[in-house]
Scaffold this active site. Structure first.
Site, PDB file in Angstrom:
ATOM      1  N   HIS A   1       0.829  -1.215   0.000  1.00 20.35           N
ATOM      2  CA  HIS A   1       0.000   0.000   0.000  1.00 20.35           C
ATOM      3  C   HIS A   1       0.853   1.250   0.000  1.00 20.35           C
ATOM      4  O   HIS A   1       2.059   1.240   0.248  1.00 20.35           O
ATOM      5  CB  HIS A   1      -0.970   0.004   1.190  1.00 20.35           C
ATOM      6  CG  HIS A   1      -0.319   0.088   2.545  1.00 20.35           C
ATOM      7  ND1 HIS A   1       0.060   1.271   3.114  1.00 20.35           N
ATOM      8  CD2 HIS A   1      -0.010  -0.881   3.448  1.00 20.35           C
ATOM      9  CE1 HIS A   1       0.574   1.046   4.315  1.00 20.35           C
ATOM     10  NE2 HIS A   1       0.556  -0.257   4.535  1.00 20.35           N
TER      11      HIS A   1
ATOM     12  N   CYS B   1       2.728  -4.950   6.953  1.00 22.10           N
ATOM     13  CA  CYS B   1       2.435  -4.644   5.552  1.00 22.10           C
ATOM     14  C   CYS B   1       3.642  -3.978   4.890  1.00 22.10           C
ATOM     15  O   CYS B   1       4.557  -3.509   5.566  1.00 22.10           O
ATOM     16  CB  CYS B   1       1.220  -3.727   5.444  1.00 22.10           C
ATOM     17  SG  CYS B   1      -0.350  -4.555   5.755  1.00 22.10           S
TER      18      CYS B   1
END
Length: 419
Positions: A316, A335
């Site tokens: 992301h 992440c």
């Protein structure tokens, strides 16, 4: 071929490797009696044991293999000829300093190929040595400032044999994957903090990334990117609420409103922010779910690249762009944050998003969450490679941020403030 066989003797015991007739150090001269066919059989069996089926060992004669083989041969020679005693200056060394260990450091840099001029007998930390230290730091993924602190000193003390083992292990792991890579893929190398996007076997994009902290590690996996999410909302995992957000809420009851969070009870009902003393609630059980709305504060930034996995991680964007200026970027909760998320998203929007018209229409919408399915999924690989030889023949190493190489090298304690 004899150099290729010597490389095998460096490998730690791995699945399928112990059965190979590897010649020991004491019997190295015995390799002269092996026939070419026998050497080819050993090499083919070795690669097959690592998932690479080669019908002819001549397929190993690639530029990559020769680069690694040449570097490993040099390191083995150093290991036999140099004692490589630990350097311990007792403090940090900076350009302009004077210290009795400077000649030893300069000599070691010369042996490793970072310094062209030798020998040095002066105790002065000169600009020439400083440039060599910067080159050394750059190829080890360290802060490039010529300051010899704990991290730089650690890598100066890693022995040639340890380096050779790391290079061979890394080459085996990388080659085993690259032989089976498709023409299009995304690859993230965690300890290098690096993402590569390849299309039609050509590098399209390379980006810095932020990965998981050592105690919240980014998982190593293979999956497929199936969707791009524009303006994603962030459904905050419970452990991140507890570890990261509750301390802020305890100090400031308005934190949730300032950071654009919506709050839901466990029945799924939205809770008006003005109705609750959130600072007091944060000291208790906090029986709520948090969702951060799209916008400038959203932790996922403008784009999320979704792929199925069991770890609830994804690639992301991020609003914290300054993090990419750091040398050590193991900073997330697992992440992978991508510096060039916009470039990657725009390439996908132009070439693979199924509804290209809607993609274009929403480029100036910064608040509406929209999932865009790709016409074809993109394989994604998250790997852990700490050593390789680049196209210029330079051996590169990266800190073992998750301590996965403990059998091969010394424990490495990463610190964002060390050199």
């Amino acid at each position: 071929m004899h150099e290729q066989l010597q490389m095998l003797t460096l490998l730690p015991q791995q699945s399928g490797l112990s059965s190979l007739p590897v010649v020991s150090e004491q019997r190295r001269s015995a390799t002269e009696t092996l026939s070419e066919a026998e050497l080819q059989r050993i090499l083919s069996q070795f690669w097959f044991s690592h998932g690479v089926n080669l019908s002819d060992s001549r397929q190993l004669l690639t530029d990559d293999f020769y680069r690694v083989s040449a570097r490993v041969t040099q390191l083995l020679s150093l290991d036999e000829q140099q004692s490589w005693l630990p350097i311990a200056p007792g403090g940090w060394l900076r350009p302009g300093d004077n210290h009795s260990d400077i000649p030893l450091i300069a000599n070691r840099l010369a042996l490793l190929g970072d310094l062209n001029e030798t020998p040095f007998d002066s105790y002065d930390y000169t600009p020439i040595i400083a440039d060599a230290v910067r080159h050394f730091q750059r190829r080890h993924g360290l802060k490039v400032d010529a300051v010899i602190g704990p991290q730089t000193l650690y890598w100066l003390n890693v022995t040639p044999l340890q380096r050779a083992k790391l290079l061979v292990k890394g080459y085996v792991e990388e080659t085993s994957l690259r032989y089976n890579l498709p023409a299009q893929y995304v690859l993230v190398n965690v300890p290098a903090y690096d993402l590569q996007f390849v299309d039609n076997n050509q590098l399209v994009l390379r980006s810095k990334v932020v990965v998981g902290l050592p105690y919240r590690q980014t998982p190593l996996l293979q999956s497929e990117i199936t969707s791009v999410v524009l303006n994603p909302a962030w459904h905050v995992p419970r452990n991140i609420v507890r570890r990261n957000l509750l301390p802020h809420i305890r100090q400031d009851s308005s934190y949730l409103e300032q950071q654009s969070y919506d709050v839901y009870d466990y029945q799924g009902q939205k809770v008006p922010l003005a109705d609750v003393d959130w600072s007091a609630q944060a000291h208790g059980r906090f029986p709520y779910r948090l969702v951060q709305r799209p916008g400038e504060h959203n932790a996922l930034g403008r784009y999320k690249f979704h792929f199925a996995n069991n770890y609830d991680v994804y690639l992301h964007d991020t609003p914290e762009k300054a993090l990419f200026n750091k040398d050590q970027r193991a900073l997330s909760s697992g992440c992978v944050r991508v510096e060039k998320a916009n470039e990657l998203a725009q390439w996908l929007g132009k070439n693979l998003v199924a509804d290209g018209k809607k993609w274009q229409q929403m480029q100036y919408d910064y608040t509406t969450t929209q999932w865009f399915k790709l016409r074809q999924s993109i394989p994604v690989y998250i790997v852990y490679w700490t050593a390789w030889v680049n196209e210029q023949g330079i051996a590169e190493f990266r800190p073992d941020i998750y301590n996965k190489e403990s059998e091969t090298t010394l424990a490495y304690q990463s610190s964002a403030n060390s050199n």
